[in-house]
Design a protein around this motif. Structure first.
Motif, PDB file in Angstrom:
ATOM      1  N   UNK A  78     -22.927  94.401   2.794  1.00  0.00           N
ATOM      2  CA  UNK A  78     -23.431  94.989   1.532  1.00  0.00           C
ATOM      3  C   UNK A  78     -21.959  95.328   0.812  1.00  0.00           C
ATOM      4  N   UNK A  79     -21.959  95.619  -0.647  1.00  0.00           N
ATOM      5  CA  UNK A  79     -20.770  95.910  -1.429  1.00  0.00           C
ATOM      6  C   UNK A  79     -20.907  97.249  -1.821  1.00  0.00           C
ATOM      7  N   UNK A  80     -19.812  97.925  -1.870  1.00  0.00           N
ATOM      8  CA  UNK A  80     -19.807  99.403  -2.174  1.00  0.00           C
ATOM      9  C   UNK A  80     -19.709  99.454  -3.905  1.00  0.00           C
ATOM     10  N   UNK A  81     -20.579 100.152  -4.500  1.00  0.00           N
ATOM     11  CA  UNK A  81     -20.680 100.088  -6.011  1.00  0.00           C
ATOM     12  C   UNK A  81     -20.960 101.609  -5.905  1.00  0.00           C
ATOM     13  N   UNK A  82     -19.854 102.270  -6.976  1.00  0.00           N
ATOM     14  CA  UNK A  82     -19.920 103.531  -7.436  1.00  0.00           C
ATOM     15  C   UNK A  82     -21.262 103.904  -8.220  1.00  0.00           C
ATOM     16  N   UNK A  83     -21.964 105.036  -8.015  1.00  0.00           N
ATOM     17  CA  UNK A  83     -23.208 105.592  -8.805  1.00  0.00           C
ATOM     18  C   UNK A  83     -22.723 106.972  -8.989  1.00  0.00           C
ATOM     19  N   UNK A  84     -22.458 107.106 -10.445  1.00  0.00           N
ATOM     20  CA  UNK A  84     -22.004 108.284 -11.008  1.00  0.00           C
ATOM     21  C   UNK A  84     -23.030 109.018 -11.971  1.00  0.00           C
ATOM     22  N   UNK A  85     -23.834 108.152 -12.113  1.00  0.00           N
ATOM     23  CA  UNK A  85     -24.998 108.638 -13.135  1.00  0.00           C
ATOM     24  C   UNK A  85     -26.469 108.421 -12.411  1.00  0.00           C
ATOM     25  N   UNK A  86     -27.358 108.042 -12.864  1.00  0.00           N
ATOM     26  CA  UNK A  86     -28.957 107.934 -12.581  1.00  0.00           C
ATOM     27  C   UNK A  86     -28.772 107.259 -11.350  1.00  0.00           C
ATOM     28  N   UNK A  87     -28.155 106.425 -10.936  1.00  0.00           N
ATOM     29  CA  UNK A  87     -28.263 105.529  -9.793  1.00  0.00           C
ATOM     30  C   UNK A  87     -28.327 106.157  -8.415  1.00  0.00           C
ATOM     31  N   UNK A  88     -27.997 107.425  -8.322  1.00  0.00           N
ATOM     32  CA  UNK A  88     -27.833 108.105  -7.344  1.00  0.00           C
ATOM     33  C   UNK A  88     -29.018 109.070  -7.085  1.00  0.00           C
ATOM     34  N   UNK A  89     -29.987 108.836  -8.104  1.00  0.00           N
ATOM     35  CA  UNK A  89     -31.406 109.545  -8.087  1.00  0.00           C
ATOM     36  C   UNK A  89     -32.495 108.785  -7.345  1.00  0.00           C
ATOM     37  N   UNK A  90     -33.052 109.436  -6.237  1.00  0.00           N
ATOM     38  CA  UNK A  90     -34.261 108.797  -5.648  1.00  0.00           C
ATOM     39  C   UNK A  90     -35.164 108.068  -6.499  1.00  0.00           C
ATOM     40  N   UNK A  91     -35.897 108.885  -7.717  1.00  0.00           N
ATOM     41  CA  UNK A  91     -36.633 108.486  -8.339  1.00  0.00           C
ATOM     42  C   UNK A  91     -36.307 107.471  -9.326  1.00  0.00           C
ATOM     43  N   UNK A  92     -34.968 107.221  -9.574  1.00  0.00           N
ATOM     44  CA  UNK A  92     -34.524 105.861 -10.342  1.00  0.00           C
ATOM     45  C   UNK A  92     -34.561 104.936  -9.542  1.00  0.00           C
ATOM     46  N   UNK A  93     -34.242 104.847  -8.384  1.00  0.00           N
ATOM     47  CA  UNK A  93     -34.442 103.846  -7.388  1.00  0.00           C
ATOM     48  C   UNK A  93     -35.888 103.143  -7.293  1.00  0.00           C
ATOM     49  N   UNK A  94     -36.724 104.135  -7.187  1.00  0.00           N
ATOM     50  CA  UNK A  94     -38.214 103.717  -7.435  1.00  0.00           C
ATOM     51  C   UNK A  94     -38.690 102.989  -8.738  1.00  0.00           C
ATOM     52  N   UNK A  95     -37.791 103.566  -9.884  1.00  0.00           N
ATOM     53  CA  UNK A  95     -38.020 102.828 -11.126  1.00  0.00           C
ATOM     54  C   UNK A  95     -37.492 101.398 -11.139  1.00  0.00           C
TER      55      UNK A  95
END
Length: 351
Positions: A68-85
């Motif tokens: 896996x590759x490390x990608x900085x999440x500084x906005x909504x991508x750190x939000x669990x509900x966004x992951x579901x979206x």
């Protein structure tokens, strides 16, 4: 927190949504806390039963952290509900591994343009000397990264780049040098300047951010290298810790030497080193010893690792580990048990 949590605890709106204050893995609307543990092969454990994160991922038919590759999440991508979206709308598959990180010298700031689909103002990344914030790092598979590319509008709204500015440190103390991140690719995703300065997302909430007036910055101030094509998990880090026959002066240094840039550096790694009795040692994570070895920088990890993986064979697995100074490096861990093997507290000595 040791129990699973659901998306409703962390709503996605208003953007960027809320985030758990811990690392987590997320699948099918639920998240499980993840904690660092250097005694595991992955370096992390999953609540509530404390399984090695790599074992947990394998149980779900998914690749380990090393793939896996490390990608900085500084906005909504750190939000669990966004992951579901992302799963429902963009086709994301597999568990999302989201590790919290301390970010120094870079900041999430409000972008100049509003989002077309809902009129909210998105975040973008900017240099911010002296600023410290907490964000997250996705450990993304190649398939997940392609989903993030589509979501972020790679090449249109954002570009994927290696960011050399600032410092990103995971909760296990490991530094993610030159982290992958989506940074502004056009005027509308450049930082919004209000009275000549960018506005940090941590200081102004979304309702007020939507009403801000200003103009786009000409640059985000970041030292970065745009990524062309698809990055590889082998690209990060470009270092390898060797402790046995691949060390300088040992029997198989010649296999590695042509791939090394610069001089090897003598370092130690916390762990336990064992004598296999077969002419090479076995390294296991954790333990009470400082295992001596050498840190080498690879000219091209993608070129070197196929050869080295073949040499190490099925007895070893390549994993990322953290040196005492926070440097993240690859090394080869022994994959089987060490019962009956003698410990080598002073390190490997050529027989």
């Amino acid at each position: 927190m040791t129990q699973p949590f659901t998306d409703d605890l962390h709503p996605a709106l208003p953007y960027p949504g809320t985030r758990p204050e811990h690392c987590f893995v997320h699948l099918d609307g639920e998240g499980w806390p993840v904690t660092p543990d250097p005694a595991t092969d992955s370096g992390w454990r999953v609540a509530p039963d404390g399984r090695d994160l790599d074992d947990w991922l394998a149980d779900h038919g998914e690749p380990p952290l090393a793939a896996r590759m490390p990608v900085l999440a500084y906005g909504s991508n750190a939000n669990p509900a966004k992951v579901t979206w992302l799963r429902e709308e963009m086709g994301l598959t597999g568990p999302a591994v989201v590790l919290r990180a301390r970010c120094e010298g870079i900041s999430a700031v409000w972008a100049a343009g509003l989002r077309a689909r809902d009129g909210e103002r998105p975040a973008t990344l900017a240099a911010a000397p002296g600023v410290e914030e907490e964000h997250a790092v996705w450990m993304a598979t190649a398939d997940q990264l392609r989903v993030l590319d589509r979501c972020e509008g790679r090449g249109l709204r954002y570009q994927l780049a290696r960011v050399h500015s600032g410092r990103v440190t995971l909760f296990n103390g490991g530094r993610v040098d030159s982290v992958l991140a989506y940074t502004g690719a056009g005027t509308r995703r450049m930082p919004l300047l209000v009275r000549g300065a960018p506005v940090m997302c941590s200081e102004v909430d979304q309702p007020r951010a939507r009403r801000l007036g200003g103009h786009p910055a000409e640059t985000d101030g970041l030292d970065l290298t745009p990524v062309l094509g698809d990055p590889s998990p082998d690209d990060w880090p470009d270092r390898l810790f060797v402790y046995g026959t691949l060390q300088p002066g040992e029997s198989h240094w010649r296999l590695l030497a042509e791939h090394v840039a610069g001089d090897p550096v003598a370092v130690t790694l916390s762990g336990s080193l064992h004598d296999t009795g077969r002419g090479y040692p076995a390294l296991r994570p954790g333990g009470d010893h400082d295992v001596p070895g050498h840190l080498v920088r690879l000219k091209s990890p993608e070129t070197a690792f196929p050869l080295l993986d073949k040499y190490e064979g099925d007895e070893y697995r390549r994993a990322r580990v953290v040196l005492p100074d926070g440097t993240v490096t690859w090394t080869y861990l022994w994959g089987a048990g060490v019962d009956g093997m003698s410990v080598l507290p002073g390190g490997w000595v050529r027989r």
